[in-house]
Design a protein around this motif. Sequence first.
Motif, PDB file in Angstrom:
ATOM      1  N   LYS A  54      21.910 -14.013  81.320  1.00 35.93           N
ATOM      2  CA  LYS A  54      22.480 -14.697  80.145  1.00 35.93           C
ATOM      3  C   LYS A  54      23.405 -15.847  80.519  1.00 35.93           C
ATOM      4  O   LYS A  54      23.686 -16.710  79.700  1.00 35.93           O
ATOM      5  N   GLY A  55      23.915 -15.831  81.751  1.00 33.07           N
ATOM      6  CA  GLY A  55      24.804 -16.910  82.172  1.00 33.07           C
ATOM      7  C   GLY A  55      25.764 -16.467  83.242  1.00 33.07           C
ATOM      8  O   GLY A  55      25.771 -15.305  83.649  1.00 33.07           O
ATOM      9  N   THR A  57      28.525 -18.434  86.490  1.00 32.47           N
ATOM     10  CA  THR A  57      29.230 -19.582  87.057  1.00 32.47           C
ATOM     11  C   THR A  57      28.491 -20.068  88.302  1.00 32.47           C
ATOM     12  O   THR A  57      27.642 -19.376  88.835  1.00 32.47           O
ATOM     13  N   THR A  79      29.613 -23.738  84.735  1.00 32.39           N
ATOM     14  CA  THR A  79      29.126 -22.550  84.059  1.00 32.39           C
ATOM     15  C   THR A  79      27.663 -22.739  83.659  1.00 32.39           C
ATOM     16  O   THR A  79      27.194 -23.864  83.502  1.00 32.39           O
ATOM     17  N   THR A  80      26.972 -21.615  83.505  1.00 25.60           N
ATOM     18  CA  THR A  80      25.602 -21.612  83.000  1.00 25.60           C
ATOM     19  C   THR A  80      25.535 -20.702  81.788  1.00 25.60           C
ATOM     20  O   THR A  80      26.277 -19.713  81.698  1.00 25.60           O
ATOM     21  N   GLU A  81      24.638 -21.036  80.858  1.00 27.00           N
ATOM     22  CA  GLU A  81      24.434 -20.215  79.672  1.00 27.00           C
ATOM     23  C   GLU A  81      22.958 -20.263  79.297  1.00 27.00           C
ATOM     24  O   GLU A  81      22.365 -21.343  79.203  1.00 27.00           O
ATOM     25  N   SER A  82      22.360 -19.105  79.092  1.00 24.85           N
ATOM     26  CA  SER A  82      20.940 -19.034  78.752  1.00 24.85           C
ATOM     27  C   SER A  82      20.681 -19.732  77.421  1.00 24.85           C
ATOM     28  O   SER A  82      21.429 -19.562  76.459  1.00 24.85           O
ATOM     29  N   THR A  83      19.599 -20.520  77.383  1.00 22.38           N
ATOM     30  CA  THR A  83      19.192 -21.192  76.145  1.00 22.38           C
ATOM     31  C   THR A  83      17.772 -20.798  75.749  1.00 22.38           C
ATOM     32  O   THR A  83      17.195 -21.400  74.848  1.00 22.38           O
ATOM     33  N   TRP A  88      18.582 -22.647  81.282  1.00 23.56           N
ATOM     34  CA  TRP A  88      20.030 -22.495  81.221  1.00 23.56           C
ATOM     35  C   TRP A  88      20.696 -23.835  80.983  1.00 23.56           C
ATOM     36  O   TRP A  88      20.352 -24.837  81.619  1.00 23.56           O
ATOM     37  N   ARG A  89      21.661 -23.844  80.101  1.00 24.42           N
ATOM     38  CA  ARG A  89      22.506 -25.011  79.873  1.00 24.42           C
ATOM     39  C   ARG A  89      23.621 -24.951  80.901  1.00 24.42           C
ATOM     40  O   ARG A  89      24.175 -23.878  81.170  1.00 24.42           O
ATOM     41  N   THR A  90      23.953 -26.097  81.502  1.00 22.15           N
ATOM     42  CA  THR A  90      25.025 -26.139  82.498  1.00 22.15           C
ATOM     43  C   THR A  90      26.110 -27.107  82.052  1.00 22.15           C
ATOM     44  O   THR A  90      25.845 -28.090  81.349  1.00 22.15           O
TER      45      THR A  90
END
Length: 123
Positions: A54-55, A57, A79-83, A88-90
């Motif tokens: 899900k995300g 660092t 940071t990373t976040e699942s899209t 992943w959005r960074t």
Amino acid sequence: MASRKAVGEFSFKAITVAYNPGPAGSVLAQVNWEGTATGFGAVFATATYVGGPKGGTYSECGAAYMDDGHALTGIGQGTTESTGKHRWRTEGFMQISDGRRIASEGEMDLASRSWKGTLFEMS
């Protein structure tokens, strides 16, 4: 984070990936990237990611070989976040060896082995 003045774009391809044990039972994914970035010429970087699907660092070290023959290095984090499915959005920043700091927003895509995004001036 950034003054929101876009100063360019970056486009990287994943070259290799290595997985190593991390702290507290985590897994570190170390990815070697190569590509280009506006104003930086050819860029080679290693990013180390920690976190779940899900995300999480990342930390990054890299070198840029500019068109005028000069070279710069940089270190940063983000940071990373699942899209979605394997995307992943960074969001991050990097301290450049010439004293500048730049921010970035991008997206990594596993299917195309790519990391692309926008660079921003930091105020």
